[in-house]
Design a protein around this motif. Structure first.
Motif, PDB file in Angstrom:
ATOM      1  N   ASP A  43       0.833  -1.198   0.000  1.00 55.46           N
ATOM      2  CA  ASP A  43       0.000   0.000   0.000  1.00 55.46           C
ATOM      3  C   ASP A  43       0.875   1.258   0.000  1.00 55.46           C
ATOM      4  O   ASP A  43       1.688   1.464   0.908  1.00 55.46           O
ATOM      5  N   ALA A  44       0.702   2.097  -1.003  1.00 54.10           N
ATOM      6  CA  ALA A  44       1.541   3.298  -1.160  1.00 54.10           C
ATOM      7  C   ALA A  44       1.388   4.270   0.007  1.00 54.10           C
ATOM      8  O   ALA A  44       2.375   4.868   0.445  1.00 54.10           O
ATOM      9  N   ASN A  45       0.178   4.435   0.524  1.00 48.27           N
ATOM     10  CA  ASN A  45      -0.043   5.373   1.623  1.00 48.27           C
ATOM     11  C   ASN A  45       0.627   4.896   2.912  1.00 48.27           C
ATOM     12  O   ASN A  45       1.266   5.685   3.618  1.00 48.27           O
ATOM     13  N   LEU A  46       0.501   3.615   3.212  1.00 51.58           N
ATOM     14  CA  LEU A  46       1.142   3.074   4.408  1.00 51.58           C
ATOM     15  C   LEU A  46       2.658   3.161   4.266  1.00 51.58           C
ATOM     16  O   LEU A  46       3.347   3.569   5.203  1.00 51.58           O
ATOM     17  N   LYS A  47       3.160   2.837   3.102  1.00 53.44           N
ATOM     18  CA  LYS A  47       4.609   2.914   2.890  1.00 53.44           C
ATOM     19  C   LYS A  47       5.093   4.345   3.065  1.00 53.44           C
ATOM     20  O   LYS A  47       6.119   4.594   3.710  1.00 53.44           O
ATOM     21  N   GLU A  48       4.343   5.308   2.544  1.00 55.00           N
ATOM     22  CA  GLU A  48       4.708   6.727   2.687  1.00 55.00           C
ATOM     23  C   GLU A  48       4.718   7.143   4.157  1.00 55.00           C
ATOM     24  O   GLU A  48       5.638   7.835   4.604  1.00 55.00           O
ATOM     25  N   ASP A  49       3.713   6.702   4.912  1.00 53.37           N
ATOM     26  CA  ASP A  49       3.666   7.026   6.339  1.00 53.37           C
ATOM     27  C   ASP A  49       4.860   6.418   7.080  1.00 53.37           C
ATOM     28  O   ASP A  49       5.456   7.065   7.948  1.00 53.37           O
TER      29      ASP A  49
END
Length: 142
Positions: A31-37
């Motif tokens: 998941d791109a959002n989780l990775k970014e966080d």
């Protein structure tokens, strides 16, 4: 007794453990959002670790490092816990457990070292409050 080096080393080891965990776990995140966080958390931990290391240098000392066994145990924990479940919920749960341990350790260091310098208190305050904010951010992935 001045526990400044002890406090700084404990915070530093906590930050190193968090950064190692994030490094290990982001490889499992789709998941791109989780990775970014997680990468943002890694970045803030890195900045805090620089502050810790800078402050330790005032004591003519070098920061303590995690021992290889601690690193190996952290890696193995990530591998075992994501073997059958790499969902956002599972990863967030693992990160929340580690982050909560960091909050507990940070608050204990704060409470047991009331005479710490203003700079050390500032680092501790930032360490604790960032982790508390991170807990709230990670909850949305559960």
């Amino acid at each position: 007794m001045d526990n400044s080096k002890y406090v700084l080393n404990e915070v530093g080891k906590g930050l190193q453990m968090g950064m190692d965990s994030i490094s290990n776990i982001t490889q499992k995140v789709d998941d791109a959002n989780l990775k970014e966080d997680l990468l943002y958390q890694y970045s803030v931990y890195g900045n805090l670790l620089e502050r810790v290391n800078d402050e330790i240098s005032h004591y003519s000392d070098i920061p303590e490092q995690l021992n290889p066994m601690q690193k190996a145990m952290g890696w193995m924990s990530v591998e075992m816990n994501t073997l059958t479940d790499k969902s956002n919920s599972k990863i967030a749960e693992m990160m929340l457990q580690g982050t909560n341990m960091g909050i507990i350790e940070g608050v204990k260091l704060w409470n047991h070292n009331p005479d710490a310098s203003n700079e050390i208190k500032s680092i501790l305050k930032d360490f604790i409050s960032f982790q508390e904010n991170t807990v709230e951010k990670l909850k949305k992935y559960l």
